[in-house]
Design an enzyme around this catalytic site. Structure first.
Site, PDB file in Angstrom:
ATOM      1  N   HIS A  76       7.784  -4.525  -6.944  1.00 29.02           N
ATOM      2  CA  HIS A  76       6.785  -4.128  -5.951  1.00 29.02           C
ATOM      3  C   HIS A  76       5.515  -3.528  -6.554  1.00 29.02           C
ATOM      4  CE1 HIS A  76       8.578  -0.151  -6.649  1.00 29.02           C
ATOM      5  NE2 HIS A  76       7.448   0.345  -6.187  1.00 29.02           N
TER       6      HIS A  76
HETATM    7  C1  UD1 Z   1       4.676   3.452  -3.023  1.00 30.22           C
HETATM    8  C2  UD1 Z   1       4.316   4.373  -4.182  1.00 30.22           C
HETATM    9  C3  UD1 Z   1       5.148   4.017  -5.396  1.00 30.22           C
HETATM   10  C4  UD1 Z   1       6.625   3.969  -5.061  1.00 30.22           C
HETATM   11  C5  UD1 Z   1       6.847   3.028  -3.867  1.00 30.22           C
HETATM   12  C6  UD1 Z   1       8.298   2.934  -3.433  1.00 30.22           C
HETATM   13  C7  UD1 Z   1       1.973   5.180  -4.254  1.00 30.22           C
HETATM   14  C8  UD1 Z   1       0.672   5.041  -4.932  1.00 30.22           C
HETATM   15  N1  UD1 Z   1       2.898   4.246  -4.560  1.00 30.22           N
HETATM   16  O1  UD1 Z   1       4.287   2.140  -3.366  1.00 30.22           O
HETATM   17  O2  UD1 Z   1       4.929   4.988  -6.403  1.00 30.22           O
HETATM   18  O3  UD1 Z   1       7.358   3.491  -6.183  1.00 30.22           O
HETATM   19  O4  UD1 Z   1       6.060   3.492  -2.766  1.00 30.22           O
HETATM   20  O5  UD1 Z   1       8.478   1.899  -2.487  1.00 30.22           O
HETATM   21  O6  UD1 Z   1       2.157   6.090  -3.470  1.00 30.22           O
HETATM   22  N2  UD1 Z   1       4.373  -1.553   3.838  1.00 30.22           N
HETATM   23  C9  UD1 Z   1       5.070  -2.043   4.931  1.00 30.22           C
HETATM   24  N3  UD1 Z   1       5.997  -1.235   5.519  1.00 30.22           N
HETATM   25  C10 UD1 Z   1       6.248   0.027   5.077  1.00 30.22           C
HETATM   26  C11 UD1 Z   1       5.516   0.524   3.986  1.00 30.22           C
HETATM   27  C12 UD1 Z   1       4.583  -0.279   3.358  1.00 30.22           C
HETATM   28  O7  UD1 Z   1       4.898  -3.156   5.346  1.00 30.22           O
HETATM   29  O8  UD1 Z   1       7.103   0.700   5.651  1.00 30.22           O
HETATM   30  C13 UD1 Z   1       3.406  -2.427   3.165  1.00 30.22           C
HETATM   31  C14 UD1 Z   1       1.992  -2.034   3.510  1.00 30.22           C
HETATM   32  O9  UD1 Z   1       1.394  -3.046   4.196  1.00 30.22           O
HETATM   33  C15 UD1 Z   1       1.314  -1.770   2.164  1.00 30.22           C
HETATM   34  C16 UD1 Z   1       2.344  -2.128   1.123  1.00 30.22           C
HETATM   35  O10 UD1 Z   1       3.592  -2.304   1.771  1.00 30.22           O
HETATM   36  O11 UD1 Z   1       0.203  -2.592   2.009  1.00 30.22           O
HETATM   37  C17 UD1 Z   1       2.449  -1.046   0.082  1.00 30.22           C
HETATM   38  O12 UD1 Z   1       2.794   0.229   0.606  1.00 30.22           O
HETATM   39  P1  UD1 Z   1       2.238   1.585  -0.093  1.00 30.22           P
HETATM   40  O13 UD1 Z   1       2.801   2.752   0.587  1.00 30.22           O
HETATM   41  O14 UD1 Z   1       0.768   1.491  -0.251  1.00 30.22           O
HETATM   42  O15 UD1 Z   1       2.748   1.568  -1.552  1.00 30.22           O
HETATM   43  P2  UD1 Z   1       4.070   1.050  -2.217  1.00 30.22           P
HETATM   44  O16 UD1 Z   1       3.736  -0.242  -2.843  1.00 30.22           O
HETATM   45  O17 UD1 Z   1       5.225   1.115  -1.261  1.00 30.22           O
END
Ligand code: UD1
Length: 359
Positions: free
Chosen positions: A206
Site C-alpha cells: 500500500h
Molecule cells: C496510512 C499511513 C501509513 C500507514 C497506513 C496503514 C500516513 C501518511 N500514512 O496510509 O503510515 O502504514 O495508513 O494502512 O498517515 N481509503 C479508503 N478507505 C479507508 C481509508 C483510506 O478507501 O478507510 C483510501 C483513500 O481514498 C486514500 C487511500 O486509501 O486515498 C489512502 O489512505 P490514507 O489514509 O491517505 O493513507 P494510507 O495509504 O492508508
C-alpha cells in the site's frame, strides 16, 4: 490518588492495534477519552478492528477522511484544537507515524498539552517518506518518548533527545500475543481464504512509492503472478484504486494461485501470517509481526524502520523489480538467530507505569 485525564488519538489501522492493549492499562490510572480522527473510515479499515480487539467506542470522531497530506493535517489541527480546548487532558497519547499522529501532536504542542508518543524513536532514514517526517517531528514535540527498541533509544540520542525517553518494549507484541491466545479458529480463517495452512505466501502492498506509479506496481504484480506457490493478497483501498487505474487488476485476479480479497481484520491477518511460508509486503507493522511469528519476510523497499529484522536475516529488502523479488524469495527460510528485540509483551504495563508516575 489523582485520576489523570488522558486523551488517546487514533485514526489509521495500525493505531487501532496499538491502542487495544494500552487502553485498559490507561484506564487503571485515569479517565481515558478516545478520539478517532477518521483517517481510515471503511468498515474493514476501522470499525472491524474496534469490534475484534474490543476497543471501547471512540468518544469523538473527527471525520477528517482522505485527502492530500496538507488537507488531512489541516483538518486534524483545527478539529484537535477544538477538542483539546474543551477537554484539556493532562496527557495526549499518540501512536506511530501517520498524519493522525503528527496532526494531534502539533495541535497539543501549540496548546501546551504534554504529549506521550508510543513507538517513539523509530527511524526509516528516508526523508521522502511522509511517515519519517511524522516520526521526527512528533518525537521532537513529545514529553514522553515511549520507545520500543534499543536502536530507537540511539536514534533519539543522536537527535539530541535524551530526556523523557523510556524503553518500554513494543505494544504490538502485547497485541499479537493477546489476539493469538484468544483465537482458536486461526486455521479456519486461513482455509476460508482458499489456501491450506503452511502452503502459501501472504502479500500486502500500500505504500505510495510502490502503488501510486505504474512501473513499480506492474513489477510487483508480475512478481506475485510468477511466485511458485499459492498467494493470498488482501488489497488496501489505495492499491485497489491504482490496480484498476493502471489496468492491472484483471491480470492479478486471473493469475493462477493468486487469491485476492478486500482488506482483512486483525485476527484474520494474524492467522494468515502465522500460516504463511513467506510474507511479501511494504507494511512496517507486518514486517515486525512476521519476525515475531518466525515468518521470513521480503520487503519491497530499500529502507525499513525495523532494522532488527534485517540484521537477523529474517527480512530482505528489495526494490520493486520482478527479478529481484523472485531472487529474494528463492529458497528463503529466514535467519539463523532470532533475538527477542521487541520486548516481552508487557509494554502496555510499562507505559502505564511511566505515565502514572509522572503525569
Ligand atoms: C496510512 C499511513 C501509513 C500507514 C497506513 C496503514 C500516513 C501518511 N500514512 O496510509 O503510515 O502504514 O495508513 O494502512 O498517515 N481509503 C479508503 N478507505 C479507508 C481509508 C483510506 O478507501 O478507510 C483510501 C483513500 O481514498 C486514500 C487511500 O486509501 O486515498 C489512502 O489512505 P490514507 O489514509 O491517505 O493513507 P494510507 O495509504 O492508508
Amino acid at each position: 490518588m489523582k485520576r489523570h485525564r488522558i486523551m488517546s488519538v487514533v485514526g489509521a489501522r495500525p493505531q487501532f492495534v496499538k491502542l487495544a492493549p494500552l487502553s485498559p492499562r490507561l484506564r487503571e490510572i485515569g479517565e481515558e477519552r478516545i478520539v478517532h480522527s477518521g483517517q481510515h473510515y471503511d468498515y474493514e479499515m476501522s470499525r472491524l478492528f474496534f469490534e475484534e480487539l474490543e476497543i471501547p467506542d471512540p468518544d469523538r470522531h473527527l471525520a477528517i477522511g482522505s485527502g492530500t497530506h496538507a488537507e488531512q493535517l489541516g483538518r486534524m489541527l483545527a478539529a484537535m484544537e477544538e477538542e483539546l480546548v474543551v477537554h484539556r487532558p493532562d496527557v495526549l497519547v499518540v501512536f506511530g507515524d501517520t498524519n493522525t499522529t503528527l496532526g494531534a501532536a502539533l495541535a497539543a504542542a501549540k496548546l501546551g498539552v504534554p504529549i506521550a508518543h508510543v513507538e517513539a524513536g523509530v527511524r526509516g532514514f528516508n526523508r521522502h517518506e511522509p511517515e519519517e517526517t511524522n516520526r521526527v517531528l512528533t518525537d521532537r514535540l513529545s514529553a514522553w518518548c515511549l520507545v520500543p527498541t534499543e536502536a530507537a533509544v540511539g536514534h533519539l540520542a543522536r537527535e539530541g533527545i535524551t530526556e523523557g525517553v523510556h524503553r518500554v518494549g513494543d505494544v504490538m507484541v502485547d497485541a499479537l500475543r493477546r489476539a493469538r491466545a484468544g483465537d482458536a479458529s486461526a486455521d479456519d480463517r486461513v482455509r476460508a481464504m482458499g489456501v491450506e495452512p503452511g502452503g502459501y505466501a501472504l502479500a500486502t502492498f500500500h505504500r505510495p512509492a510502490n502503488v501510486d506509479e505504474e512501473a513499480p506496481l506492474t513489477a510487483i504484480v508480475e512478481a506475485l503472478a510468477a511466485l511458485p506457490m499459492p498467494i493470498v493478497c488482501p488489497v488496501h483501498p489505495r492499491t485497489r484504486a491504482r490496480l484498476e487505474a493502471f489496468g492491472l487488476a484483471h491480470a492479478l485476479e486471473a493469475a493462477p494461485g493468486v487469491h485476492l480479497s478486500p482488506p482483512v481484520g486483525y485476527l484474520t491477518m494474524l492467522a494468515l501470517l502465522g500460516g504463511a511460508r513467506l510474507l511479501l509486503t511494504d507494511s512496517g507493522g507486518l514486517q515486525k509481526e512476521a519476525y515475531i511469528l518466525d515468518v521470513p519476510c521480503i520487503t519491497v523497499s530499500m529502507q525499513t524502520a525495523w532494522e532488527e529484522t534485517v540484521a537477523s536475516g529474517w527480512n530482505r529488502l528489495v526494490p520493486p523489480d520482478a527479478a529481484a523479488i523472485a531472487a529474494a524469495a528463492d529458497g528463503f527460510a529466514g535467519g539463523a538467530t532470532h533475538p527477542d528485540v521487541y520486548g516481552d509483551g508487557h509494554a502496555a504495563e510499562a507505559i502505564r507505569d511511566v505515565l502514572g508516575a509522572s503525569v
